[in-house]
Design an enzyme around this catalytic site. Structure first.
Site, PDB file in Angstrom:
ATOM      1  N   LYS A 116      47.042  47.530  32.723  1.00 26.67           N
ATOM      2  CA  LYS A 116      45.936  48.254  32.048  1.00 26.67           C
ATOM      3  C   LYS A 116      45.382  49.491  32.859  1.00 26.67           C
ATOM      4  O   LYS A 116      44.985  50.130  32.449  1.00 26.67           O
ATOM      5  CB  LYS A 116      44.727  47.112  32.170  1.00 26.67           C
ATOM      6  CG  LYS A 116      44.897  45.801  31.564  1.00 26.67           C
ATOM      7  CD  LYS A 116      45.082  46.008  30.091  1.00 26.67           C
ATOM      8  CE  LYS A 116      43.611  46.235  29.583  1.00 26.67           C
ATOM      9  NZ  LYS A 116      43.567  46.413  27.893  1.00 26.67           N
ATOM     10  N   TYR A 135      49.315  42.239  35.283  1.00 20.70           N
ATOM     11  CA  TYR A 135      48.401  42.749  34.102  1.00 20.70           C
ATOM     12  C   TYR A 135      47.364  43.892  34.478  1.00 20.70           C
ATOM     13  O   TYR A 135      47.479  44.567  33.695  1.00 20.70           O
ATOM     14  CB  TYR A 135      47.505  41.194  34.008  1.00 20.70           C
ATOM     15  CG  TYR A 135      46.270  41.483  33.071  1.00 20.70           C
ATOM     16  CD1 TYR A 135      46.456  41.963  31.951  1.00 20.70           C
ATOM     17  CD2 TYR A 135      44.979  41.369  33.804  1.00 20.70           C
ATOM     18  CE1 TYR A 135      44.919  42.311  30.939  1.00 20.70           C
ATOM     19  CE2 TYR A 135      43.918  41.707  32.973  1.00 20.70           C
ATOM     20  CZ  TYR A 135      44.098  42.202  31.668  1.00 20.70           C
ATOM     21  OH  TYR A 135      42.788  42.528  30.970  1.00 20.70           O
ATOM     22  N   THR A 172      39.581  46.885  31.491  1.00 21.84           N
ATOM     23  CA  THR A 172      38.938  45.498  32.322  1.00 21.84           C
ATOM     24  C   THR A 172      38.438  45.935  33.704  1.00 21.84           C
ATOM     25  O   THR A 172      38.939  47.109  34.202  1.00 21.84           O
ATOM     26  CB  THR A 172      40.180  44.591  32.470  1.00 21.84           C
ATOM     27  OG1 THR A 172      39.954  43.775  33.552  1.00 21.84           O
ATOM     28  CG2 THR A 172      41.381  45.120  33.001  1.00 21.84           C
ATOM     29  N   ASP A 173      37.682  45.253  34.252  1.00 21.33           N
ATOM     30  CA  ASP A 173      37.235  45.540  35.687  1.00 21.33           C
ATOM     31  C   ASP A 173      38.246  45.121  36.829  1.00 21.33           C
ATOM     32  O   ASP A 173      38.341  45.725  37.845  1.00 21.33           O
ATOM     33  CB  ASP A 173      35.894  44.625  36.119  1.00 21.33           C
ATOM     34  CG  ASP A 173      36.135  43.150  35.776  1.00 21.33           C
ATOM     35  OD1 ASP A 173      37.176  42.948  35.601  1.00 21.33           O
ATOM     36  OD2 ASP A 173      35.221  42.567  36.411  1.00 21.33           O
ATOM     37  N   GLU A 174      39.559  44.531  36.337  1.00 21.74           N
ATOM     38  CA  GLU A 174      40.495  44.352  37.291  1.00 21.74           C
ATOM     39  C   GLU A 174      41.396  45.394  37.621  1.00 21.74           C
ATOM     40  O   GLU A 174      42.197  45.468  38.522  1.00 21.74           O
ATOM     41  CB  GLU A 174      41.543  43.102  36.490  1.00 21.74           C
ATOM     42  CG  GLU A 174      40.554  41.906  36.099  1.00 21.74           C
ATOM     43  CD  GLU A 174      41.612  40.629  35.826  1.00 21.74           C
ATOM     44  OE1 GLU A 174      42.712  40.804  36.174  1.00 21.74           O
ATOM     45  OE2 GLU A 174      40.827  39.981  35.005  1.00 21.74           O
TER      46      GLU A 174
HETATM   47  P1  NAD Z   1      43.776  38.155  23.719  1.00 23.33           P
HETATM   48  O1  NAD Z   1      44.999  37.797  24.229  1.00 23.33           O
HETATM   49  O2  NAD Z   1      42.718  36.904  23.132  1.00 23.33           O
HETATM   50  O3  NAD Z   1      44.160  38.859  22.246  1.00 23.33           O
HETATM   51  C1  NAD Z   1      44.869  39.864  22.306  1.00 23.33           C
HETATM   52  C2  NAD Z   1      45.290  40.044  20.741  1.00 23.33           C
HETATM   53  O4  NAD Z   1      46.300  41.438  20.926  1.00 23.33           O
HETATM   54  C3  NAD Z   1      46.052  39.061  20.253  1.00 23.33           C
HETATM   55  O5  NAD Z   1      45.543  38.752  18.984  1.00 23.33           O
HETATM   56  C4  NAD Z   1      47.763  39.583  19.925  1.00 23.33           C
HETATM   57  O6  NAD Z   1      48.223  39.177  19.081  1.00 23.33           O
HETATM   58  C5  NAD Z   1      47.407  41.145  19.927  1.00 23.33           C
HETATM   59  N1  NAD Z   1      48.520  41.753  20.627  1.00 23.33           N
HETATM   60  C6  NAD Z   1      49.285  41.748  21.626  1.00 23.33           C
HETATM   61  N2  NAD Z   1      50.095  42.594  21.802  1.00 23.33           N
HETATM   62  C7  NAD Z   1      50.311  43.263  20.722  1.00 23.33           C
HETATM   63  C8  NAD Z   1      50.843  44.387  20.258  1.00 23.33           C
HETATM   64  N3  NAD Z   1      52.119  44.883  20.870  1.00 23.33           N
HETATM   65  N4  NAD Z   1      50.577  44.835  18.838  1.00 23.33           N
HETATM   66  C9  NAD Z   1      49.509  44.371  18.150  1.00 23.33           C
HETATM   67  N5  NAD Z   1      48.857  43.400  18.717  1.00 23.33           N
HETATM   68  C10 NAD Z   1      49.223  42.698  19.926  1.00 23.33           C
HETATM   69  O7  NAD Z   1      42.913  38.955  24.590  1.00 23.33           O
HETATM   70  P2  NAD Z   1      41.384  39.151  24.694  1.00 23.33           P
HETATM   71  O8  NAD Z   1      40.874  38.231  25.651  1.00 23.33           O
HETATM   72  O9  NAD Z   1      40.682  39.314  23.457  1.00 23.33           O
HETATM   73  O10 NAD Z   1      41.438  40.488  25.287  1.00 23.33           O
HETATM   74  C11 NAD Z   1      41.215  41.831  24.562  1.00 23.33           C
HETATM   75  C12 NAD Z   1      41.027  43.213  25.303  1.00 23.33           C
HETATM   76  O11 NAD Z   1      40.154  43.066  26.092  1.00 23.33           O
HETATM   77  C13 NAD Z   1      42.575  43.147  26.137  1.00 23.33           C
HETATM   78  O12 NAD Z   1      42.725  44.552  26.090  1.00 23.33           O
HETATM   79  C14 NAD Z   1      41.879  42.829  27.549  1.00 23.33           C
HETATM   80  O13 NAD Z   1      42.773  43.390  28.492  1.00 23.33           O
HETATM   81  C15 NAD Z   1      40.654  43.299  27.530  1.00 23.33           C
HETATM   82  N6  NAD Z   1      39.601  42.622  28.273  1.00 23.33           N
HETATM   83  C16 NAD Z   1      39.387  41.202  28.230  1.00 23.33           C
HETATM   84  C17 NAD Z   1      38.707  40.457  29.056  1.00 23.33           C
HETATM   85  C18 NAD Z   1      38.551  39.026  28.911  1.00 23.33           C
HETATM   86  O14 NAD Z   1      37.825  38.400  29.651  1.00 23.33           O
HETATM   87  N7  NAD Z   1      39.149  38.307  28.016  1.00 23.33           N
HETATM   88  C19 NAD Z   1      37.806  41.327  29.809  1.00 23.33           C
HETATM   89  C20 NAD Z   1      37.872  42.761  29.911  1.00 23.33           C
HETATM   90  C21 NAD Z   1      38.648  43.336  29.093  1.00 23.33           C
HETATM   91  P1  TYD Z   2      41.115  33.620  34.264  1.00 22.18           P
HETATM   92  O1  TYD Z   2      40.161  32.819  32.848  1.00 22.18           O
HETATM   93  O2  TYD Z   2      42.498  33.596  34.125  1.00 22.18           O
HETATM   94  O3  TYD Z   2      40.656  35.136  34.124  1.00 22.18           O
HETATM   95  P2  TYD Z   2      40.999  36.183  35.193  1.00 22.18           P
HETATM   96  O4  TYD Z   2      42.061  35.743  36.286  1.00 22.18           O
HETATM   97  O5  TYD Z   2      41.366  37.529  34.221  1.00 22.18           O
HETATM   98  O6  TYD Z   2      39.593  36.662  36.143  1.00 22.18           O
HETATM   99  O7  TYD Z   2      40.497  33.184  35.545  1.00 22.18           O
HETATM  100  C1  TYD Z   2      39.291  33.118  36.044  1.00 22.18           C
HETATM  101  C2  TYD Z   2      39.170  32.550  37.433  1.00 22.18           C
HETATM  102  O8  TYD Z   2      39.575  31.296  37.205  1.00 22.18           O
HETATM  103  C3  TYD Z   2      40.176  33.094  38.383  1.00 22.18           C
HETATM  104  O9  TYD Z   2      39.682  33.267  39.671  1.00 22.18           O
HETATM  105  C4  TYD Z   2      41.350  32.467  38.026  1.00 22.18           C
HETATM  106  C5  TYD Z   2      40.741  31.086  38.063  1.00 22.18           C
HETATM  107  N1  TYD Z   2      41.446  29.874  37.405  1.00 22.18           N
HETATM  108  C6  TYD Z   2      41.570  28.646  37.988  1.00 22.18           C
HETATM  109  O10 TYD Z   2      41.126  28.064  39.121  1.00 22.18           O
HETATM  110  N2  TYD Z   2      42.334  27.619  37.481  1.00 22.18           N
HETATM  111  C7  TYD Z   2      42.815  27.882  36.092  1.00 22.18           C
HETATM  112  O11 TYD Z   2      43.668  26.985  35.585  1.00 22.18           O
HETATM  113  C8  TYD Z   2      42.759  29.313  35.556  1.00 22.18           C
HETATM  114  C9  TYD Z   2      43.402  29.728  34.200  1.00 22.18           C
HETATM  115  C10 TYD Z   2      41.919  30.326  36.186  1.00 22.18           C
END
Ligand code: NAD
Ligand code: TYD
Length: 345
Positions: free
Chosen positions: A154, A150, A125-127
């Site tokens: 990562k 988090y 992630t960019d975070e």
């Molecule tokens: P999500 O929380 O929707 O899904 C995570 C999945 O991983 C779930 O199905 C969960 O059951 C599974 N999981 C968790 N712990 C596990 C374990 N110990 N063993 C097996 N399975 C396990 O997450 P997401 O938003 O789909 O993110 C997927 C990946 O992408 C993550 O690595 C996250 O850091 C990365 N990512 C997400 C975003 C975003 O905007 N959502 C952006 C950049 C990177």
């Molecule tokens: P989020 O979807 O949790 O992603 P991330 O924190 O990984 O960027 O949140 C996106 C942005 O929205 C973040 O700046 C936090 C804000 N946010 C709110 O203002 N209210 C909320 O209830 C949530 C979940 C997020």
């Protein structure tokens, strides 16, 4: 070719698995997921009769389960999505993030290396880069400076992947993407949470002043970028993935309310997230120049489409919002919002 996808029942993982089965019939998938609160097999129901998709419920930190899976299925490559993924949860309790994201990644790296996988991709992630001020972009050379538990978990996982490349010669690559939106996202993240609350006439909790900036990318663009990197990037490389699409949270929330035809009076400014990162923004020129990847979707049409998806799948949202999720919701937002009576505009 056969690949192991971890976390393929979550938001991005399930979108990825569905995309790959549609676009690449020659690639079969072993999908390992623990089915935590965020993993939902319903996301994969279109693949129930697909012999080229095998689902295995297991913990990525469970070495024995991984050994058995690699012995039975012998995947050629690994794409590692599985993680605890929500910043607010990591602030309430960081332990599952260390266990799943850090230990889980190391166990997977060890077993993948022992079984000689040809390629390993870490979905990061960019975070991991921390927070930007008003100017500038994260490049792949930006030093890692994670702020939330988090992001720290990562970043730790990324460093373990880099160590496996450097020390053991593992063929591994890392992608670092900005915020995703699209179908099948768990309604704890900003966009699906705000849609669900707006539909129920509940307050929309905007943290702090709502002027934090995120770069939103449609999940299908993230998935296509991951596949491009998996197939074509040089071993050991890192690629940022972004949408060139920066928005202040408050503007995204207002846009969603207007699409949903709900009043801005639903917006409720609440206490800010501790340590809240102010701005994320990505320089994605490396992936464009090296691999020819660019986002295909524009926010202006893909956000309304996403909203329509949630409108058409209200039963899905209601099911995932039940049970354990509600306990979390209450801990995060308190009775003030969880118990506030729904009121239709
Ligand atoms: P999500 O929380 O929707 O899904 C995570 C999945 O991983 C779930 O199905 C969960 O059951 C599974 N999981 C968790 N712990 C596990 C374990 N110990 N063993 C097996 N399975 C396990 O997450 P997401 O938003 O789909 O993110 C997927 C990946 O992408 C993550 O690595 C996250 O850091 C990365 N990512 C997400 C975003 C975003 O905007 N959502 C952006 C950049 C990177
Ligand atoms: P989020 O979807 O949790 O992603 P991330 O924190 O990984 O960027 O949140 C996106 C942005 O929205 C973040 O700046 C936090 C804000 N946010 C709110 O203002 N209210 C909320 O209830 C949530 C979940 C997020």
């Amino acid at each position: 070719m056969k690949i192991l996808v971890t976390g393929g029942a979550g938001f991005i993982g399930s979108n990825f698995v569905l995309m790959l089965r549609r676009q690449r019939p020659d690639v079969s998938i072993v999908n390992l997921d623990l089915l935590t609160y965020a993993g939902n097999l319903e996301n994969l129901k279109d693949l129930e009769d697909d012999p080229a998709h095998v689902f295995v419920r297991a913990d990525v930190a469970d070495r024995e389960a991984l050994e058995a899976l690699f012995s039975e299925h012998a995947p050629d490559g690994v794409i590692h999505f599985a993680a605890e993924s929500h910043v607010d949860r990591s602030i309430l309790d960081a332990r599952p993030f260390v266990v799943n994201n850090v230990l889980g990644t190391q166990v997977l790296l060890d077993v993948a290396r022992k079984h000689g996988v040809a390629r390993y991709l870490q979905v990061s992630t960019d975070e991991v880069y921390g927070s930007l001020g008003a100017d500038g972009l994260f490049t792949e050379e930006t030093p890692l400076a994670p702020n939330s538990p988090y992001a720290a978990s990562k970043a730790a996982a990324d460093m373990l992947v880099a160590a496996a490349v450097h020390t053991h010669g593992l063929d591994a690559v890392i992608t670092r993407c900005s915020n995703n939106y699209g179908p099948l996202q768990f309604p704890e993240k900003l966009i699906p949470l705000m849609i669900a609350n707006a539909l129920e006439g509940r307050p929309l909790p905007v943290y702090g002043d709502g002027r934090q900036v995120r770069d939103w990318l449609h999940v299908s663009d993230h998935c296509s970028a991951i596949w491009a990197v998996f197939e074509r990037a040089a071993a050991g490389s890192v690629y940022n993935i972004g949408g060139n699409n920066e928005w202040e949270n408050i503007e995204v929330v207002k846009l969603m309310l207007s699409e949903l035809d709900r009043p801005e009076s639903l917006i409720s400014f609440v206490k800010d997230r501790p340590g809240h990162d102010r701005r994320y923004a990505i320089d994605a020129s490396r992936i464009r120049d090296d691999l020819g990847w660019e986002p295909a979707r524009r926010f202006e049409e893909a956000l309304p489409e996403t909203i329509r998806w949630y409108l058409e799948h209200r039963a899905w949202s209601e099911r995932v919002r039940s049970g354990a999720y509600l306990d979390y919701y209450e801990a995060q937002y308190g009775a003030r919002i969880a118990d506030s009576p729904p009121s239709r505009p």
